[in-house]
Design a protein around this motif. Structure first.
Motif, PDB file in Angstrom:
ATOM      1  N   PHE A 197     -14.393  -0.914  -5.375  1.00  0.00           N
ATOM      2  CA  PHE A 197     -14.467   0.107  -4.328  1.00  0.00           C
ATOM      3  C   PHE A 197     -13.542  -0.202  -3.149  1.00  0.00           C
ATOM      4  O   PHE A 197     -13.725   0.361  -2.066  1.00  0.00           O
ATOM      5  CB  PHE A 197     -15.909   0.222  -3.822  1.00  0.00           C
ATOM      6  CG  PHE A 197     -16.925   0.366  -4.910  1.00  0.00           C
ATOM      7  CD1 PHE A 197     -17.025   1.529  -5.647  1.00  0.00           C
ATOM      8  CD2 PHE A 197     -17.787  -0.683  -5.218  1.00  0.00           C
ATOM      9  CE1 PHE A 197     -17.961   1.657  -6.663  1.00  0.00           C
ATOM     10  CE2 PHE A 197     -18.729  -0.564  -6.226  1.00  0.00           C
ATOM     11  CZ  PHE A 197     -18.812   0.608  -6.954  1.00  0.00           C
ATOM     12  N   ALA A 198     -12.558  -1.078  -3.356  1.00  0.00           N
ATOM     13  CA  ALA A 198     -11.689  -1.484  -2.250  1.00  0.00           C
ATOM     14  C   ALA A 198     -10.866  -0.314  -1.721  1.00  0.00           C
ATOM     15  O   ALA A 198     -10.660  -0.193  -0.514  1.00  0.00           O
ATOM     16  CB  ALA A 198     -10.779  -2.632  -2.687  1.00  0.00           C
ATOM     17  N   LYS A 199     -10.400   0.557  -2.610  1.00  0.00           N
ATOM     18  CA  LYS A 199      -9.551   1.676  -2.200  1.00  0.00           C
ATOM     19  C   LYS A 199     -10.251   3.016  -2.314  1.00  0.00           C
ATOM     20  O   LYS A 199      -9.607   4.060  -2.231  1.00  0.00           O
ATOM     21  CB  LYS A 199      -8.271   1.690  -3.044  1.00  0.00           C
ATOM     22  CG  LYS A 199      -7.414   0.444  -2.869  1.00  0.00           C
ATOM     23  CD  LYS A 199      -6.120   0.543  -3.645  1.00  0.00           C
ATOM     24  CE  LYS A 199      -5.267  -0.706  -3.428  1.00  0.00           C
ATOM     25  NZ  LYS A 199      -3.989  -0.621  -4.177  1.00  0.00           N
ATOM     26  N   PRO A 242       0.814  -1.230   0.000  1.00  0.00           N
ATOM     27  CA  PRO A 242       0.000   0.000   0.000  1.00  0.00           C
ATOM     28  C   PRO A 242       0.842   1.272   0.000  1.00  0.00           C
ATOM     29  O   PRO A 242       0.523   2.230  -0.711  1.00  0.00           O
ATOM     30  CB  PRO A 242      -0.835  -0.133   1.277  1.00  0.00           C
ATOM     31  CG  PRO A 242      -0.870  -1.594   1.567  1.00  0.00           C
ATOM     32  CD  PRO A 242       0.455  -2.121   1.129  1.00  0.00           C
ATOM     33  N   ALA A 243       1.949   1.268   0.777  1.00  0.00           N
ATOM     34  CA  ALA A 243       2.805   2.453   0.811  1.00  0.00           C
ATOM     35  C   ALA A 243       3.501   2.664  -0.528  1.00  0.00           C
ATOM     36  O   ALA A 243       3.662   3.796  -1.001  1.00  0.00           O
ATOM     37  CB  ALA A 243       3.839   2.312   1.922  1.00  0.00           C
ATOM     38  N   PHE A 244       3.916   1.568  -1.163  1.00  0.00           N
ATOM     39  CA  PHE A 244       4.586   1.689  -2.454  1.00  0.00           C
ATOM     40  C   PHE A 244       3.631   2.196  -3.528  1.00  0.00           C
ATOM     41  O   PHE A 244       4.002   3.054  -4.341  1.00  0.00           O
ATOM     42  CB  PHE A 244       5.155   0.329  -2.859  1.00  0.00           C
ATOM     43  CG  PHE A 244       5.952   0.360  -4.133  1.00  0.00           C
ATOM     44  CD1 PHE A 244       7.102   1.119  -4.232  1.00  0.00           C
ATOM     45  CD2 PHE A 244       5.525  -0.356  -5.235  1.00  0.00           C
ATOM     46  CE1 PHE A 244       7.832   1.159  -5.405  1.00  0.00           C
ATOM     47  CE2 PHE A 244       6.248  -0.325  -6.411  1.00  0.00           C
ATOM     48  CZ  PHE A 244       7.409   0.435  -6.498  1.00  0.00           C
ATOM     49  N   GLU A 245       2.384   1.708  -3.537  1.00  0.00           N
ATOM     50  CA  GLU A 245       1.407   2.191  -4.506  1.00  0.00           C
ATOM     51  C   GLU A 245       1.054   3.655  -4.251  1.00  0.00           C
ATOM     52  O   GLU A 245       0.844   4.418  -5.200  1.00  0.00           O
ATOM     53  CB  GLU A 245       0.153   1.322  -4.467  1.00  0.00           C
ATOM     54  CG  GLU A 245       0.363  -0.079  -5.033  1.00  0.00           C
ATOM     55  CD  GLU A 245      -0.934  -0.859  -5.085  1.00  0.00           C
ATOM     56  OE1 GLU A 245      -1.972  -0.302  -4.659  1.00  0.00           O
ATOM     57  OE2 GLU A 245      -0.914  -2.016  -5.549  1.00  0.00           O
ATOM     58  N   THR A 246       0.998   4.041  -2.986  1.00  0.00           N
ATOM     59  CA  THR A 246       0.734   5.441  -2.669  1.00  0.00           C
ATOM     60  C   THR A 246       1.858   6.330  -3.164  1.00  0.00           C
ATOM     61  O   THR A 246       1.623   7.411  -3.715  1.00  0.00           O
ATOM     62  CB  THR A 246       0.542   5.611  -1.158  1.00  0.00           C
ATOM     63  OG1 THR A 246      -0.525   4.780  -0.714  1.00  0.00           O
ATOM     64  CG2 THR A 246       0.231   7.056  -0.813  1.00  0.00           C
ATOM     65  N   TRP A 247       3.096   5.864  -2.980  1.00  0.00           N
ATOM     66  CA  TRP A 247       4.244   6.634  -3.463  1.00  0.00           C
ATOM     67  C   TRP A 247       4.237   6.729  -4.988  1.00  0.00           C
ATOM     68  O   TRP A 247       4.516   7.781  -5.554  1.00  0.00           O
ATOM     69  CB  TRP A 247       5.536   5.986  -2.973  1.00  0.00           C
ATOM     70  CG  TRP A 247       6.757   6.724  -3.417  1.00  0.00           C
ATOM     71  CD1 TRP A 247       7.300   7.854  -2.868  1.00  0.00           C
ATOM     72  CD2 TRP A 247       7.608   6.383  -4.527  1.00  0.00           C
ATOM     73  NE1 TRP A 247       8.413   8.239  -3.553  1.00  0.00           N
ATOM     74  CE2 TRP A 247       8.628   7.358  -4.584  1.00  0.00           C
ATOM     75  CE3 TRP A 247       7.587   5.353  -5.462  1.00  0.00           C
ATOM     76  CZ2 TRP A 247       9.627   7.318  -5.542  1.00  0.00           C
ATOM     77  CZ3 TRP A 247       8.586   5.320  -6.417  1.00  0.00           C
ATOM     78  CH2 TRP A 247       9.593   6.288  -6.456  1.00  0.00           C
ATOM     79  N   ASN A 300      -8.725   4.159 -11.484  1.00  0.00           N
ATOM     80  CA  ASN A 300      -9.672   4.970 -12.248  1.00  0.00           C
ATOM     81  C   ASN A 300     -10.953   5.233 -11.473  1.00  0.00           C
ATOM     82  O   ASN A 300     -11.567   6.297 -11.616  1.00  0.00           O
ATOM     83  CB  ASN A 300      -9.995   4.285 -13.576  1.00  0.00           C
ATOM     84  CG  ASN A 300      -8.877   4.426 -14.591  1.00  0.00           C
ATOM     85  OD1 ASN A 300      -8.176   5.433 -14.613  1.00  0.00           O
ATOM     86  ND2 ASN A 300      -8.707   3.421 -15.430  1.00  0.00           N
ATOM     87  N   VAL A 301     -11.377   4.272 -10.653  1.00  0.00           N
ATOM     88  CA  VAL A 301     -12.562   4.502  -9.822  1.00  0.00           C
ATOM     89  C   VAL A 301     -12.305   5.629  -8.828  1.00  0.00           C
ATOM     90  O   VAL A 301     -13.191   6.446  -8.551  1.00  0.00           O
ATOM     91  CB  VAL A 301     -12.967   3.198  -9.106  1.00  0.00           C
ATOM     92  CG1 VAL A 301     -13.976   3.471  -8.000  1.00  0.00           C
ATOM     93  CG2 VAL A 301     -13.565   2.213 -10.100  1.00  0.00           C
ATOM     94  N   ARG A 302     -11.099   5.702  -8.305  1.00  0.00           N
ATOM     95  CA  ARG A 302     -10.763   6.807  -7.399  1.00  0.00           C
ATOM     96  C   ARG A 302     -10.682   8.132  -8.144  1.00  0.00           C
ATOM     97  O   ARG A 302     -11.123   9.167  -7.640  1.00  0.00           O
ATOM     98  CB  ARG A 302      -9.435   6.518  -6.715  1.00  0.00           C
ATOM     99  CG  ARG A 302      -9.457   5.340  -5.755  1.00  0.00           C
ATOM    100  CD  ARG A 302      -8.183   5.278  -4.942  1.00  0.00           C
ATOM    101  NE  ARG A 302      -8.011   6.498  -4.181  1.00  0.00           N
ATOM    102  CZ  ARG A 302      -6.946   6.761  -3.430  1.00  0.00           C
ATOM    103  NH1 ARG A 302      -5.959   5.883  -3.361  1.00  0.00           N
ATOM    104  NH2 ARG A 302      -6.861   7.876  -2.758  1.00  0.00           N
ATOM    105  N   ARG A 303     -10.123   8.112  -9.349  1.00  0.00           N
ATOM    106  CA  ARG A 303      -9.968   9.363 -10.097  1.00  0.00           C
ATOM    107  C   ARG A 303     -11.317   9.915 -10.554  1.00  0.00           C
ATOM    108  O   ARG A 303     -11.570  11.122 -10.475  1.00  0.00           O
ATOM    109  CB  ARG A 303      -9.080   9.137 -11.324  1.00  0.00           C
ATOM    110  CG  ARG A 303      -7.612   8.913 -11.004  1.00  0.00           C
ATOM    111  CD  ARG A 303      -6.826   8.821 -12.299  1.00  0.00           C
ATOM    112  NE  ARG A 303      -5.403   8.630 -12.046  1.00  0.00           N
ATOM    113  CZ  ARG A 303      -4.482   8.600 -12.996  1.00  0.00           C
ATOM    114  NH1 ARG A 303      -4.847   8.748 -14.259  1.00  0.00           N
ATOM    115  NH2 ARG A 303      -3.208   8.415 -12.707  1.00  0.00           N
ATOM    116  N   TYR A 304     -12.177   9.049 -11.077  1.00  0.00           N
ATOM    117  CA  TYR A 304     -13.421   9.486 -11.704  1.00  0.00           C
ATOM    118  C   TYR A 304     -14.636   9.072 -10.883  1.00  0.00           C
ATOM    119  O   TYR A 304     -15.686   8.723 -11.439  1.00  0.00           O
ATOM    120  CB  TYR A 304     -13.517   8.901 -13.114  1.00  0.00           C
ATOM    121  CG  TYR A 304     -12.282   9.135 -13.948  1.00  0.00           C
ATOM    122  CD1 TYR A 304     -11.887  10.414 -14.311  1.00  0.00           C
ATOM    123  CD2 TYR A 304     -11.489   8.067 -14.361  1.00  0.00           C
ATOM    124  CE1 TYR A 304     -10.748  10.632 -15.062  1.00  0.00           C
ATOM    125  CE2 TYR A 304     -10.347   8.274 -15.117  1.00  0.00           C
ATOM    126  CZ  TYR A 304      -9.976   9.556 -15.463  1.00  0.00           C
ATOM    127  OH  TYR A 304      -8.841   9.765 -16.206  1.00  0.00           O
TER     128      TYR A 304
END
Length: 255
Positions: free
Chosen positions: A87-89, A15-20, A129-133
């Motif tokens: 919708f997991a993230k 999760p930290a790596f994907e966030t970075w 993409n779900v988070r972006r849009y």
């Protein structure tokens, strides 16, 4: 920073790596490299099958093997899209920002779309993409719900009738001051209104309208989010510029 560099650490939490990656803009590069690697693998397989022994049987066997591998990869990706939780993230903050542009960011150009190379890339695209849009998909759900109500006028009539029931309850409560004088009677009228609303919505089959709108919007969301390549968005670029500006101000404080 999403994580603190540690020379003694051999791994970084995913999760930290994907966030970075998301904050620094490398998540789009990861998507591009995955697509390029899949294209290279397909080209190599086709070249190998064409350079195999000249007998027609061997060539047909190689072509059938390549087609089988491609079909298997397609089915694995399709199954992963069906079983994926988009919708997991997703967080409440994703609805707080401005709505991305429908033409430039949401739809984009024709080269912004491609079939995901595998389940991992499909999962990464859908969740990002779900988070972006998120606001665009929510607007599409409202549009589909309104269109469903237009196609099913009985459900629209039931929805209007339920709104009339609650508006009458509010009017009577304010006119006769039921909340101050007879709170027990007001609670009883609320229960009656809830029961009447449930009966009206059930008889007007509003649940079928909701299921139809949710199904269509969910299918459109999964299809768009999986085919849409991860491209740098204007919002993320603005956030990165603001973050770099804050870091510079922290390094060089004003005297």
């Amino acid at each position: 920073m999403s994580f603190v560099p540690n020379p003694l650490s051999l791994s970084v939490p995913e999760p930290a790596f994907e966030t970075w990656l998301r904050d620094t803009g490398y998540l789009e590069l990861l998507d591009e490299r995955t697509t390029a690697a899949a294209s290279t693998t397909t080209t190599t397989s086709v070249t190998t099958s064409s350079s195999s022994p000249s007998s027609s049987a061997a060539g047909a066997t190689s072509s059938a093997a390549v087609a089988g591998i491609t079909l298997l990869s397609f089915l694995r990706t399709l199954v992963s899209l069906v079983s994926l939780n988009p919708f997991a993230k997703l967080a409440a903050d994703d609805f707080a920002g401005p709505t991305p542009s429908w033409t430039l960011d949401f739809v984009g150009r024709g080269d912004y779309y491609s079939w995901p190379a595998g389940p991992s890339q499909a999962r990464m695209r859908v969740q990002e993409n779900v988070r972006r849009y998120a606001r665009n998909y929510a607007s599409l759900f409202v549009v589909f719900f309104v269109c469903s109500l237009y196609r099913m006028p009985l459900s629209l009539l039931g929805l209007v009738a339920s709104l009339v029931i609650w508006e009458m309850l509010r009017f009577c409560s304010e006119k006769w001051e039921l909340e101050e004088r007879w709170p027990g009677l007001r609670q009883a009228l609320v229960r009656v209104a809830q029961f009447a609303t449930a009966v009206v919505l059930y008889l007007c089959k509003l649940q079928f309208t909701l299921v139809c709108a949710i199904s269509v919007s969910y299918a459109v969301m999964i299809l768009h989010a999986s085919l849409r390549k991860l491209t740098p968005s204007s919002q993320s670029n603005g956030m990165n510029r603001q973050r770099r500006f804050q870091q510079k101000r922290a390094q060089f404080p004003s005297k």
